[in-house]
Design a protein around this motif. Structure first.
Motif: not given
Length: 294
Positions: A122, A98-103, A127-128, A267-268
């Motif tokens: 990804q 569930r990785a956020e592309q913006k990260t 979800p991914s 997550a960040s």
């Protein structure tokens, strides 16, 4: 001896100037001091004292500067760091579940700002990361091959976050990736699994692969955990869970050992400036380093 005094002062000035400059560059200051200072002192000063003539000034000073500079190839002066990075392997950043592309984009941007050729991918599934990890590893292998073909590079360096680090290890061990990767960096990867995988295990094979002692992890962690010839590093945060387990044969790096008290949520992690510093310093070939920027 009076004729030698100006030359001694010249050699000392070269040494002091060279040592002071790298202190503003955290990645390599310790190496620059330990390598350049003894060399400049032992080579430039005795030569200046023994010769003590104008000819010594013209010969010893340039030589001292060139020798000191050669000992600081890992200090990466601001003007040279970009050129050095551009000559490095291209870098592939792999997201987790569930990785956020913006990260991912923040890590890619940080690498590009330092001159690296960087891109991301990804994991497989929707979800991914929902797909089986071997399937995600094949996606990673395909992307790495595309990058090598596009750039003409023989090898790539890879940075995998969370589950992405596991997919990368499968690529290295089982899909021939060790032939095409120089440096492997995992960030927040649970190398022995994470019980949080149970939360989505009922619907996603990738989550079942993530559960400790899964068949996938047993095969992955069978010796060697990282194929010989690949430089391996594992970064982890105090705020993580399964990521705190070390990766055997790798250099394991606790982020808070460099930045005490810093909160780096799982997550960040790729968006954290200190983590980015550590990754960049490793990719430069130097020791891990960061100024712990806010």
């Amino acid at each position: 001896m009076t004729a030698a005094r100006p030359i001694v002062l010249l050699a000392a000035t070269l040494v002091i100037t060279y040592i002071a400059a790298p202190l503003s560059r955290p990645q390599a200051a310790p190496w620059a001091i330990s390598q350049a200072a003894p060399r400049a002192i032992s080579q430039a000063a005795p030569r200046a004292i023994s010769q003590a003539a104008p000819r010594a000034i013209s010969q010893a000073a340039p030589r001292a500067m060139s020798q000191a500079a050669s000992g600081a190839t890992t200090s990466h002066a601001a003007s040279g760091a970009t050129a050095h990075a551009a000559s490095q392997n291209p870098v592939l950043v792999v997201g987790g579940i569930r990785a956020e592309q913006k990260t991912l984009d923040k890590m890619v941007s940080a690498l590009e700002a330092r001159g690296f050729r960087a891109s991301s991918v990804q994991l497989a599934g929707n979800p991914s990361g929902a797909a089986a990890l071997p399937k995600s590893a094949r996606v990673v292998a395909g992307r790495a091959a595309e990058i090598r073909k596009k750039t003409g590079a023989d090898r790539v360096d890879v940075v995998g976050h969370s589950m992405g680090g596991l997919a990368l290890r499968h690529y290295l061990k089982s899909l021939g990736g060790h032939k095409h990767v120089s440096t492997y960096i995992s960030v927040g990867t649970p190398h022995e699994g994470d019980w949080l995988g149970l939360l989505c295990a009922a619907t996603a094979q990738g989550c079942r692969d993530l559960v400790p002692s899964s068949k996938f992890l047993k095969r992955l962690n069978a010796p060697p955990p990282i194929p010989p010839g690949v430089r391996a590093f594992h970064l982890f945060s105090d705020q993580g869970t399964g990521e705190k387990n070390p990766l055997p044969t790798a250099t394991n790096i606790r982020i808070q050992a460099f930045c005490p008290g810093r909160r780096v949520e799982h997550a960040s992690e790729l968006a954290d400036a200190a983590v980015q510093d550590l990754v960049v310093s490793i990719l430069h070939g130097g020791p891990p380093a960061t100024t712990c920027p806010t």
